[in-house]
Design a protein around this motif. Structure first.
Motif, PDB file in Angstrom:
ATOM      1  N   ILE B 128       0.865  -1.166   0.000  1.00 58.98           N
ATOM      2  CA  ILE B 128       0.000   0.000   0.000  1.00 58.98           C
ATOM      3  C   ILE B 128       0.908   1.223   0.000  1.00 58.98           C
ATOM      4  CG2 ILE B 128      -1.680   1.325   1.330  1.00 58.98           C
ATOM      5  CD1 ILE B 128      -2.655  -1.318   2.527  1.00 58.98           C
ATOM      6  N   VAL B 129       0.645   2.142  -0.893  1.00 54.14           N
ATOM      7  CA  VAL B 129       1.483   3.327  -0.971  1.00 54.14           C
ATOM      8  C   VAL B 129       0.652   4.549  -0.607  1.00 54.14           C
ATOM      9  CG1 VAL B 129       3.051   4.649  -2.401  1.00 54.14           C
ATOM     10  CG2 VAL B 129       2.728   2.227  -2.855  1.00 54.14           C
ATOM     11  N   GLU B 130       1.080   5.227   0.422  1.00 50.98           N
ATOM     12  CA  GLU B 130       0.338   6.369   0.936  1.00 50.98           C
ATOM     13  C   GLU B 130       0.700   7.638   0.179  1.00 50.98           C
ATOM     14  OE1 GLU B 130      -1.915   8.752   2.586  1.00 50.98           O
ATOM     15  OE2 GLU B 130       0.072   9.462   3.157  1.00 50.98           O
ATOM     16  N   ASN B 131      -0.264   8.177  -0.543  1.00 51.23           N
ATOM     17  CA  ASN B 131      -0.085   9.463  -1.235  1.00 51.23           C
ATOM     18  C   ASN B 131       1.294   9.697  -1.837  1.00 51.23           C
ATOM     19  OD1 ASN B 131      -2.355  11.139  -1.586  1.00 51.23           O
ATOM     20  ND2 ASN B 131      -2.534  11.280   0.634  1.00 51.23           N
ATOM     21  N   PRO B 132       1.639   8.901  -2.819  1.00 45.05           N
ATOM     22  CA  PRO B 132       2.964   9.050  -3.448  1.00 45.05           C
ATOM     23  C   PRO B 132       3.027  10.304  -4.311  1.00 45.05           C
ATOM     24  CG  PRO B 132       1.620   7.506  -4.692  1.00 45.05           C
ATOM     25  CD  PRO B 132       0.820   7.876  -3.464  1.00 45.05           C
ATOM     26  N   ASN B 133       4.237  10.698  -4.625  1.00 45.56           N
ATOM     27  CA  ASN B 133       4.388  11.806  -5.562  1.00 45.56           C
ATOM     28  C   ASN B 133       3.829  11.403  -6.910  1.00 45.56           C
ATOM     29  OD1 ASN B 133       5.615  13.779  -3.976  1.00 45.56           O
ATOM     30  ND2 ASN B 133       7.591  12.755  -4.139  1.00 45.56           N
ATOM     31  N   TYR B 134       3.133  12.318  -7.512  1.00 46.80           N
ATOM     32  CA  TYR B 134       2.515  12.031  -8.794  1.00 46.80           C
ATOM     33  C   TYR B 134       3.598  11.881  -9.852  1.00 46.80           C
ATOM     34  CZ  TYR B 134      -0.966  12.175 -12.476  1.00 46.80           C
ATOM     35  OH  TYR B 134      -1.782  11.845 -13.519  1.00 46.80           O
TER      36      TYR B 134
END
Lengths: 356, 356
Positions: B128-134
């Motif tokens: 699960i990746v929390e709010n990664p850089n776009y």
DNA sequence: GCGGTTTGCTAACACGAGTTAGCAATGGAA
DNA sequence: TTCCATTGCTAACTCGTGTTAGCAAACCGC
């Protein structure tokens, strides 16, 4: 959905044996007298295939997982107490620097031997246990077995390796501070779950400070909350029913204190004029409440970091120099106990802006 | 420091082959037609030795680790934003129920292929990746490769599985709320690190609400902070230098808003009379600030739980029914924007006391 | 050309588990 | 007695890695 390449794939591509791959990538090429040309070929093939050694295979043969466990007593605690954030950060930072990963676990109560299960599951090399219940059978057995465990708090065992803060002193200092301000009817909000070493010690510190000042402990002024702000609010409602009112509150965590402060204000009383408040932790919000919260730091960041460092030392085989570290604490006086306090907030803000 | 027993130890003790041990403890005794008496003997020996199957061995042969990774963009975020607590709790709860463990990782920026490294390290089955850089290269490649990844937020890829909240709506609703109160000069405190999908959308929501109301976007009223309360305080100091003053603030997280509120109060202004405040998250402290914080919930607990459930579904092989879940949001109006708000806090507190 | 050393590499084992094919013994039917 | 089926179990392979003993070829000195 291609499968991850293995050392055999690399070997095939570089036209060498799998052993050679292990030797080169493990840094033992010299010992095995592999030619520079072969080494280069292997490294190239590994890079091209994007090879990453499989942790399970490696852990099996090495007997180490390069992972530690962080055990947190209660999932509900995770959900609400901001105190855990800097703690987690400290642990993650220290472990990452040493190439370790962190597995976060909560213990399901009353089920067999949860600490042993985790320790011997082959998933971790050691564990940090955050403020466990005092006297937990499963944990005590594990500690006595000599496995790498660092306790944050204490089980009172001679075999244990622990990072503690002086919780007695915390309770004493916070209470004494309130007494020094002329408060006499000082209430205490402790944890409902007793049996946690740190919590009990804080209470004893409170009692001792009161006794020293010749003040009585009134049962009506000692109440309980869990770690949530909601429960702090509820506990304060109880205390607001006492007559005469308490003139100060010592709460066992900032989270609880924040709930309590809201209740005091909602009831129309002024902090600190009518009721002064002091608590423990110095979570980041403590500075930003108005009035800002007088608190004794429990240095969660430093504690977490230290615990991780001690655990890594422990896992490397050597007994650490001191098996019981005591993290320093410090009273931070703010507006919830002293009317005309002024914070260093403005200064901090200027620094932040300067670095932007 | 006794070593953990292996299946061979159990086999020896029960006087059977190691295969028999695996079969019985793996629940395949019937298929292999092992007699009841033998099964009993094996189970007894396993219990006596306190046998626990080694995760590395098992993971090697099964190709699964029964562990997921939680990737958090930045260690500093972990240290300070209380928003992560309920998120973590939701993930831990959902995974624990399904027998999974959680590995918490932070990504070191700019180093090769960190997402791929973690995914193919053989430590986890999915992440699960929390709010990664776009637009993160490493993450996008991983998602396209079809591995089990759940993004909290979005990378805008058709292959991705994501749990999102409607960040545009959040920005719009919060801003529109402030406008509906008659505010005209509404400032926005965004994140300094742009490039995060959620953050940019919130800003666009703010812009759209302003545009719709015919209000101009004033560059001097759009500023930045990171996720900390300190930076919110600093950002607010900037805004307090604007003339005329803003009459409302939309902050991109509760943590930032709390810092900003402290700055407003320290400057001698009243909330909400002079400056109204609204933000996002509904962290637990939001109800306990005074004035309490008007906020749009980002439902971190529900989001975390949902993300974990979707990931588990994904890891089991099947594509989940909906590859993109949208968590509902809700404006919670409190005292930081409306003078005479009244909360259900007293009622809640009474309920808590009733269950004690 | 022979014995000994060095160089360059690999076969083989180990780690701890899950799984499959198949062996040996017994039982029943013809 | 012979044939087949069933019962009860295990040998042997596999997963991916690290490590050690040792093989073959080349090289050196005499």
């Amino acid at each position: 959905m291609t499968k991850a390449p293995t050392a055999s794939d690399v070997a095939r591509r570089a036209e060498v044996s799998r052993s050679a791959v292990s030797l080169v990538l493990g840094g033992n090429a010299k010992k095995a007298r592999l030619s520079d040309e072969t080494q280069e070929r292997i490294r190239k093939a590994a890079k091209e295939l994007n090879y990453r050694p499989n942790a399970a295979g490696r852990s099996l043969v090495r007997g180490r997982t390069e992972t530690i466990g962080l055990v947190i007593r209660d999932l509900d605690l995770i959900g609400v107490d901001p105190f855990l954030l800097p703690l987690l950060k400290g642990i993650l930072e220290a472990t990452r620097d040493q190439g370790y990963r962190v597995l976060v676990e909560s213990i399901r109560e009353g089920s067999g031997d949860p600490f042993g299960d985790l320790m011997d599951s082959g998933r971790i090399d050691g564990m940090i246990v955050e403020n466990p219940n005092y006297g937990d059978k499963s944990l005590r057995r594990l500690i006595k077995s000599g496995r790498p465990v660092v306790v944050m708090g204490s089980q009172g065992l001679k075999e244990e390796v622990s990072v503690r803060i002086d919780d007695f002193k915390i309770g004493f200092v916070a209470t004494e501070h309130l007494i020094s301000l002329g408060r006499r009817r000082i209430a205490h909000i402790a944890y409902a779950e007793s049996g946690i070493y740190a919590v009990d010690l804080r209470f004893r510190g409170y009692v001792e400070a009161m006794r020293k000042a010749g003040l009585p402990i009134e049962p009506a002024l000692v109440t309980h909350a869990n770690f949530s702000m909601e429960s702090g609010y509820a506990a304060m409602l109880d205390l607001l029913g006492a007559t005469p009112l308490p003139d100060a509150i010592f709460a066992t965590s900032d989270a609880v204190a924040m709930g309590a402060m809201a209740a005091v204000q909602d009831a129309g009383y002024l902090i600190p004029r009518d009721i002064a408040v002091a608590s423990v932790d110095d979570i980041s919000a403590a500075r930003f409440f108005r009035p800002a919260l007088t608190t004794v730091t429990s240095e969660p960041y430093a504690s977490g970091k230290l615990a991780a460092e001690m655990l890594i030392e422990l896992m490397s085989g050597q007994k650490p120099g001191n098996t019981s570290a005591l993290v320093d604490t410090r009273l931070i006086v703010r507006g919830s106990s002293v009317e005309d306090y002024s914070d260093d907030l403005l200064q901090t803000a200027r620094e932040i802006r300067a670095t932007k």
